[in-house]
Design an enzyme around this catalytic site. Structure first.
Site, PDB file in Angstrom:
ATOM      1  CG  HIS A  19      11.994  -1.746  -7.330  1.00  0.00           C
ATOM      2  ND1 HIS A  19      11.140  -1.034  -6.535  1.00  0.00           N
ATOM      3  CD2 HIS A  19      11.353  -1.442  -8.562  1.00  0.00           C
ATOM      4  CE1 HIS A  19      10.390  -0.365  -7.047  1.00  0.00           C
ATOM      5  NE2 HIS A  19      10.281  -0.632  -8.432  1.00  0.00           N
ATOM      6  CG  HIS A  22       7.905  -3.979  -7.412  1.00  0.00           C
ATOM      7  ND1 HIS A  22       8.963  -4.036  -8.010  1.00  0.00           N
ATOM      8  CD2 HIS A  22       6.871  -3.139  -7.885  1.00  0.00           C
ATOM      9  CE1 HIS A  22       8.775  -3.416  -9.026  1.00  0.00           C
ATOM     10  NE2 HIS A  22       7.606  -2.708  -9.165  1.00  0.00           N
ATOM     11  CB  CYS A 127       3.337  10.299 -21.836  1.00  0.00           C
ATOM     12  SG  CYS A 127       4.925   9.668 -21.073  1.00  0.00           S
ATOM     13  CB  CYS A 130       2.021   7.568 -18.609  1.00  0.00           C
ATOM     14  SG  CYS A 130       3.220   8.720 -17.522  1.00  0.00           S
ATOM     15  CB  CYS A 144       5.226  12.937 -19.120  1.00  0.00           C
ATOM     16  SG  CYS A 144       5.146  11.730 -18.027  1.00  0.00           S
ATOM     17  CG  HIS A 147       7.835   8.843 -18.367  1.00  0.00           C
ATOM     18  ND1 HIS A 147       6.577   8.608 -17.977  1.00  0.00           N
ATOM     19  CD2 HIS A 147       8.619   7.451 -17.946  1.00  0.00           C
ATOM     20  CE1 HIS A 147       6.385   7.311 -17.492  1.00  0.00           C
ATOM     21  NE2 HIS A 147       7.627   6.652 -17.501  1.00  0.00           N
ATOM     22  CE  LYS A 296      22.372   9.107   3.483  1.00  0.00           C
ATOM     23  NZ  LYS A 296      21.797   9.290   4.495  1.00  0.00           N
ATOM     24  CE  LYS A 299      27.427   6.328   5.174  1.00  0.00           C
ATOM     25  NZ  LYS A 299      27.079   7.239   6.397  1.00  0.00           N
TER      26      LYS A 299
HETATM   27  N1  MSP Z   1       0.930  -2.525 -13.385  1.00  0.00           N
HETATM   28  C1  MSP Z   1       0.624  -1.020 -12.763  1.00  0.00           C
HETATM   29  C2  MSP Z   1      -0.352  -1.284 -11.420  1.00  0.00           C
HETATM   30  C3  MSP Z   1      -1.732  -2.058 -11.890  1.00  0.00           C
HETATM   31  S1  MSP Z   1      -2.764  -2.366 -10.687  1.00  0.00           S
HETATM   32  C4  MSP Z   1      -4.086  -2.426 -11.273  1.00  0.00           C
HETATM   33  C5  MSP Z   1       2.007  -0.521 -12.148  1.00  0.00           C
HETATM   34  N2  MSP Z   1       3.013  -1.374 -11.867  1.00  0.00           N
HETATM   35  S2  MSP Z   1       4.278  -0.931 -11.212  1.00  0.00           S
HETATM   36  O1  MSP Z   1       5.048  -2.192 -11.307  1.00  0.00           O
HETATM   37  O2  MSP Z   1       4.671   0.134 -11.505  1.00  0.00           O
HETATM   38  O3  MSP Z   1       3.964  -0.816  -9.624  1.00  0.00           O
HETATM   39  C6  MSP Z   1       3.593   0.199  -9.101  1.00  0.00           C
HETATM   40  C7  MSP Z   1       3.542   0.113  -7.460  1.00  0.00           C
HETATM   41  O4  MSP Z   1       4.760  -0.394  -6.905  1.00  0.00           O
HETATM   42  C8  MSP Z   1       3.268   1.216  -6.754  1.00  0.00           C
HETATM   43  O5  MSP Z   1       1.981   1.866  -6.546  1.00  0.00           O
HETATM   44  C9  MSP Z   1       3.809   0.809  -5.216  1.00  0.00           C
HETATM   45  O6  MSP Z   1       3.103  -0.171  -4.754  1.00  0.00           O
HETATM   46  C10 MSP Z   1       5.054   0.147  -5.791  1.00  0.00           C
HETATM   47  N3  MSP Z   1       6.325   0.851  -5.642  1.00  0.00           N
HETATM   48  C11 MSP Z   1       7.089   1.139  -6.675  1.00  0.00           C
HETATM   49  N4  MSP Z   1       8.067   2.113  -6.389  1.00  0.00           N
HETATM   50  C12 MSP Z   1       7.870   2.312  -5.159  1.00  0.00           C
HETATM   51  C13 MSP Z   1       8.650   3.055  -4.344  1.00  0.00           C
HETATM   52  N5  MSP Z   1       9.647   3.703  -4.589  1.00  0.00           N
HETATM   53  N6  MSP Z   1       8.175   2.978  -2.940  1.00  0.00           N
HETATM   54  C14 MSP Z   1       7.059   2.411  -2.530  1.00  0.00           C
HETATM   55  N7  MSP Z   1       6.312   1.749  -3.467  1.00  0.00           N
HETATM   56  C15 MSP Z   1       6.453   1.953  -4.794  1.00  0.00           C
HETATM   57  O7  MSP Z   1       1.793   0.484 -11.619  1.00  0.00           O
END
Ligand code: MSP
Length: 635
Positions: A19, A22, A127, A130, A144, A147, A296, A299
């Site tokens: 998404h 990422h 949890c 997590c 948590c 969550h 949002k 639109k």
């Molecule tokens: N698998 C672990 C990371 C291990 S690294 C050794 C993990 N994965 S995750 O799929 O949850 O990815 C988290 C990361 O995705 C965040 O740290 C960020 O880089 C990105 N994001 C996920 N949602 C986000 C937002 N809404 N906004 C910005 N970045 C965020 O955690």
């Protein structure tokens, strides 16, 4: 010696599809990586997927697949997305790779040999979301914080990593290296965690509960806890311990993450590295969260739920530009399609797109696409050149500090400067009067365009290449370096300038009657679709005027007082202060409604009105396209 640069993204869990969050982190890493390429560095860029743990097993079950089928499928979604976003990663690591598993086991053995792993019975609050134990203190109202669920009390014998042993070392390291964790707010957050005694980290799960993980090398009844497994990807991908990549790139490692995973990266990971006898990474770069308000989105289209779908609708470069321009690295930001469209129309279509197209059109019209050698430079030419070179230097500094929005702002200031330079120099006038001078002016415009095309390349690689194509710069064979382009006049224009379709077409929105010419006065009147006869039109006395003086009006953020020469001097008050600085207006020619009934505004009598057009990107004062005798009638 060539500078080296190594950047990583988190390896993303495969329990959800890719998404915008990422995409943002990965685009940031890509922009930074491309920037270091522009600096001439040897770069290495790693991303990948995190494929072990309870969450993955649960997601696989839900999808009716085996964990293996499931991780292969979702991991592929990430791998296929990155080329679509023009991500230039060198490798894509998966924690289910046998090589990664071997390195995890090797490091576990090293840490154990160092006396940092012990076996103990533990009862704690766990949890499942997590996949970790929580202390009472970390819970919010007994739940948590991520969550909002109550953790389950679990009693288990497990292996622990003696993290507490490295607490003092870590505090010292962070203090000695102020940019180890940045921006500063996250460094402070980690230091504040470290004010309390660190608990040891539980690093195993009994196989009876979880089999989808890497077995502990010293006890086959247990698998490795996800974080211990996942963090190691950053070195296993480089071929730790013997790999050449590891030797080359680990010393300059920079991780990019969001604030959600600060603790594992800011605390567990440096302690693990220390225990395993590996130097700490160089920088941990932490950004905020994109918030998406439900309802949002879209639109205008009504069917987009995933912001990533906007890439197909608005083009990739606009999307990349928006993400990097709108979020201040480190702070949260709200994503909205409306804001994206506004940026496209104002910054891309209007400022940059118009600059390129008007410059290219002039080069074709006046010189058939082949610019002559420049003549002597004037003070204004030198000012423009100085401004552009300073921008390159500022850009270099702020990019290294992750000030992406500042780098873009600086670039757009130069774009504004060259657009104003064009307006002031009026090449269309020079074309009739002074072709030598015209050549020099065009040379200056194109030198700045070259610089702009390089500065935007990390953010918008495709558009940068298209611009280079249009302005005749050779773009194949890698990027043109910052040093090269800073060296004014040194980059040859290889091919004649050529025209091409608009780089960034404007996005029509339903909410604005775009491009409607409005009477921009203190009391703005919307144009009515009423048909008028010619006589009615003729009753308006429209004149060309030269702005001799422009002053702001104290206490008014909207109004500016203009002294306009329309054959005689007129005071005209215009509601354009939010869009133009007074000094920008001085010397410009405008169109005045000269026979409008005088009106007093903020104590100043206005005798006339300035014509301007308004669209999403702002207000644009109408100006004749060649110097015109003040007072000339507009028909
Ligand atoms: N698998 C672990 C990371 C291990 S690294 C050794 C993990 N994965 S995750 O799929 O949850 O990815 C988290 C990361 O995705 C965040 O740290 C960020 O880089 C990105 N994001 C996920 N949602 C986000 C937002 N809404 N906004 C910005 N970045 C965020 O955690």
């Amino acid at each position: 010696m060539t500078e080296k640069f190594y950047v990583t993204t988190p390896i993303y869990y495969v329990n959800a599809e890719p998404h915008i969050g990422h995409a943002y982190t990965t685009i940031v890493a890509d922009v930074l990586n491309r920037f270091y390429e522009l600096c001439g560095a040897e770069t290495y860029f790693l991303t990948g997927t995190d494929e072990h743990g309870d969450k993955i097993v649960a997601a696989a079950e839900k999808a009716g697949e085996t964990p293996r089928q499931y991780v292969d499928r979702i991991s592929r979604l990430f791998r296929d997305l990155w080329p679509k976003l023009r991500i230039s990663n060198n490798d894509f690591i998966r924690t289910t790779h046998p090589h990664h598993q071997q390195v995890v086991q090797l490091i576990l053995n090293k840490v154990k040999a160092n006396g940092d792993i012990y076996f103990s019975e533990y009862e704690g609050l766990y949890c499942f979301g997590c996949e970790r134990f929580y202390t009472e203190r970390e819970l919010v109202d007994g739940k948590c914080p991520d969550h909002q669920t109550e953790p389950t009390s679990i009693k288990e014998a497990n292996y622990f990593f003696r993290m507490s042993r490295y607490q003092e070392w870590l505090i010292h390291h962070i203090r000695e290296h102020p940019d180890f964790i940045r921006p500063e707010r996250y460094r402070n957050e980690v230091l504040s965690f470290l004010r309390d005694p660190l608990e040891d980290l539980c690093i195993s799960r009994p196989k009876s509960r979880l089999t989808w993980g890497i077995p502990l090398p010293f006890d086959d009844n247990f698998v490795t806890y996800v974080w211990f497994d996942a963090l190691i990807n950053y070195v296993s991908a480089l071929g730790y311990p013997e790999g050449e990549l590891f030797g080359n790139f680990w010393p300059v490692a920079q991780h990019i993450i969001a604030k959600d995973i600060l603790k594992p990266h800011g605390i567990y990971w440096p302690c693990m590295l220390k225990s395993a006898g590996i130097d700490p990474y160089q920088h941990l770069n932490v950004h905020g969260y994109w918030q998406i308000k439900e309802g949002k989105m879209s639109k205008s289209l009504g069917n987009v739920v995933n912001p990533l779908d906007l890439v197909d609708i608005y083009a990739l470069d606009a999307f990349r530009y928006f993400l990097l321009r709108d979020m201040v690295f480190g702070l949260d930001s709200e994503f909205s399609e409306e804001a994206l469209v506004n940026r496209i129309n104002a910054d891309l279509a209007n400022d940059l797109g118009n600059l390129v197209s008007r410059s290219v059109t002039m080069a074709l019209k006046y010189f058939k696409g082949k610019l002559p050698e420049p003549g002597p430079a004037t003070e204004q030419d030198d000012r423009l050149k100085g401004r552009a070179i300073t921008a390159v230097d500022t850009y270099k500094t702020v990019m290294r500090e992750l000030g992406f929005h500042k780098a873009l702002r600086e670039t757009w200031e130069v774009i504004g400067d060259v657009n104003r330079y064009i307006d002031t120099m009026a090449p269309w006038v020079l074309a009739k009067s002074d072709r030598d001078r015209l050549g020099t002016v065009m040379f200056h415009i194109f030198e700045v365009l070259k610089i702009v095309s390089v500065l935007i390349w990390p953010f918008m690689p495709e558009s940068a290449e298209k611009i280079r194509d249009q302005i005749g710069l050779e773009s194949k064979g890698g990027p043109i370096g910052l040093e090269q382009v800073r060296n004014w006049g040194s980059l040859p224009t290889v091919r004649p300038v050529s025209n091409a379709p608009a780089l960034f077409p404007r996005i029509e929105t339903k909410t604005h009657a775009r491009g409607a010419v409005k009477m921009e006065s203190p009391e703005t009147t919307e144009s009515q679709p009423e048909i008028i006869d010619f006589e009615t039109f003729q009753r308006m006395d429209l004149r060309v005027g030269t702005v001799r003086k422009a002053e702001s009006i104290p206490k008014s953020s909207k109004l500016v007082k203009l002294t306009v020469d329309i054959g005689e001097e007129r005071t005209v008050v215009a509601g354009i202060a939010k869009h133009y600085a007074p000094e920008e207006l001085e010397g410009k020619q405008v169109i005045i409604v000269a026979n409008l009934k005088p009106v007093k505004l903020m104590g100043v009598e206005s005798r006339g009105m300035v014509l301007a057009a308004e669209d999403d990107s702002g207000v644009h004062v109408l100006m004749p396209d060649a110097a015109t005798l003040p007072g000339s009638k507009v028909r």
